[in-house]
Design an enzyme around this catalytic site. Structure first.
Site, PDB file in Angstrom:
ATOM      1  N   GLY A 244      -3.717  -2.117   0.101  1.00  0.00           N
ATOM      2  CA  GLY A 244      -3.802  -3.235  -0.845  1.00  0.00           C
ATOM      3  C   GLY A 244      -2.928  -3.088  -2.079  1.00  0.00           C
ATOM      4  O   GLY A 244      -2.994  -3.920  -2.989  1.00  0.00           O
ATOM      5  N   GLN A 245      -2.102  -2.035  -2.123  1.00  0.00           N
ATOM      6  CA  GLN A 245      -1.244  -1.868  -3.293  1.00  0.00           C
ATOM      7  C   GLN A 245      -0.265  -3.025  -3.406  1.00  0.00           C
ATOM      8  O   GLN A 245       0.154  -3.588  -2.407  1.00  0.00           O
ATOM      9  CB  GLN A 245      -0.494  -0.535  -3.196  1.00  0.00           C
ATOM     10  CG  GLN A 245      -1.416   0.642  -3.411  1.00  0.00           C
ATOM     11  CD  GLN A 245      -0.752   1.971  -3.101  1.00  0.00           C
ATOM     12  OE1 GLN A 245       0.350   2.030  -2.567  1.00  0.00           O
ATOM     13  NE2 GLN A 245      -1.450   3.033  -3.422  1.00  0.00           N
ATOM     14  N   LYS A 246       0.100  -3.307  -4.640  1.00  0.00           N
ATOM     15  CA  LYS A 246       0.953  -4.463  -4.907  1.00  0.00           C
ATOM     16  C   LYS A 246       2.232  -4.448  -4.062  1.00  0.00           C
ATOM     17  O   LYS A 246       2.666  -5.482  -3.558  1.00  0.00           O
ATOM     18  CB  LYS A 246       1.318  -4.503  -6.402  1.00  0.00           C
ATOM     19  CG  LYS A 246       1.463  -5.905  -6.913  1.00  0.00           C
ATOM     20  CD  LYS A 246       1.458  -5.965  -8.422  1.00  0.00           C
ATOM     21  CE  LYS A 246       1.371  -7.429  -8.845  1.00  0.00           C
ATOM     22  NZ  LYS A 246       1.113  -7.571 -10.259  1.00  0.00           N
TER      23      LYS A 246
END
Lengths: 179, 176
Positions: free
Chosen positions: A69-71
């Site tokens: 889910g990291q940018k």
């Protein structure tokens, strides 16, 4: 509790069922899936790609995809939309600062054509923490009640204690059977 | 003053060099450039087998992974055959290029005859990603005895990007 008991609730057999688990980094996607199979959740590192859990019994198959889910990873989410039967969206209920950001990401998913009409389960995770917003507050804050193009549900849960996880996924299974 | 004849010779020599270079580079390219770069970047990091209670039954040593030619001998505890459920985790990483269509095929052979084939389609892989695939395998009711299987079973694991082979390994399994 466990994936196997979920699989046994899955009645259809015409194809493999695909569940996509998304949400911001540190919301607890991997922890929720690990908790589901009673694995340790103390030393989980940020997911730098995907984790897939597959199981098959009596010709019925279930694949659960947990995508980082990291940018920097979020632009790749769209590569995993194809043939998705259900979306599980995980929210860190204590992350007040990023509540708006998670709402924007979720809105983006709901607008995706490939995810049209796909049932949505929102996990309001980290309910074991005092500062957690309730599922009602999150539902209101993110205008979830306006969703009218698909079945949806919000389930308070805690990956830490395991509470709510099985209930949420059992709700999803009901809709997989209806497809 | 430049000696014209000398210059001509020098140009001729260079031309030969260039021709040679072309031949060399064509030879290098003949075995699909994509396959070459991707295969050096795709890597199996670990393989682990556990039972339903998450007790680790076996974990790979690095030497048994990513060897693309030789058959590798692997010793598994025979108790693995008694477990009703086996959870197998394969962790793999990608390099600077995204993989568009990652596929896995595993061929299980007994005395060289194909007895089981497992396929899984991953599809897209993010550049510089580490990914895991956990497969819960529910055992058949009539599992063969370890003494029949030991040393006679091979597991061939092939990762493809579409049709290009990224990684291939063959294990000969002994149950101890």
């Amino acid at each position: 509790m466990g994936l196997l008991s979920l699989l046994q609730k899955l009645k259809r057999s015409e194809k493999e069922a695909r569940i996509l688990v998304l949400g911001l980094d540190n919301s607890g996607k991997t922890s929720i899936l690990k908790r589901l199979s009673d694995e340790e959740i103390d030393s989980i590192q940020p997911t730098q790609g995907f984790n897939v859990k597959s199981l098959k019994q009596n010709g019925i198959a279930l694949n659960v995809w947990d995508i980082g889910g990291q940018k920097s990873i979020r632009p790749y989410w769209r590569n995993y939309f194809e043939a998705t039967d259900a979306i599980v969206y995980v929210i860190d209920s204590t992350d007040e600062q990023r509540m708006e950001e998670t709402g924007i990401e979720l809105d983006g998913l709901l607008g995706e054509q490939k995810l049209q009409n796909v049932p949505l389960l929102v996990f309001a995770n980290k309910q074991d923490l005092f500062s957690a917003y309730s599922s009602e507050e999150i539902s209101e804050g993110l205008n979830l009640t306006n969703i009218d193009d698909r079945p949806w549900n919000i389930q308070p849960c805690s990956a830490k204690t395991g509470e709510g996880i099985q209930d949420g996924l059992e709700w999803i299974m009901e809709f997989l059977n209806d497809v | 003053m430049v000696d014209i004849e000398e210059l001509k010779v020098s140009i001729e020599e260079n031309r030969v060099d260039i021709e040679e270079l072309k031949v060399v580079s064509m030879e290098e390219n003949s075995s699909s450039p994509n396959e070459k770069t991707e295969s050096t970047l795709f890597k199996i990091c670990s393989i682990k087998m556990s039972n339903e209670k998450n007790e680790t039954l076996w974990k790979s040593e690095t030497s048994t992974l990513n060897n693309n030619d030789d058959e590798v001998i692997v010793h598994l505890p025979s108790s693995i055959l008694q477990e009703p459920v086996i959870v197998r985790e394969i962790k793999f990483s990608t390099g600077s290029e995204a993989i568009q269509r990652l596929q896995l095929t595993q061929n299980i052979r007994l005395h060289g005859n194909l007895v089981e084939q497992w396929d899984f389609s991953f599809g897209f892989c993010i550049p510089f990603s580490t990914n895991t695939w956990e497969q819960m395998i529910i055992a058949d009711e009539n599992t063969m005895d370890s003494s029949i299987l030991s040393g006679n079973v091979t597991i061939e694991t092939i990762f493809y990007n579409d049709v290009d082979v990224l990684s291939r390994s063959v294990w000969r399994v002994f149950y101890t």
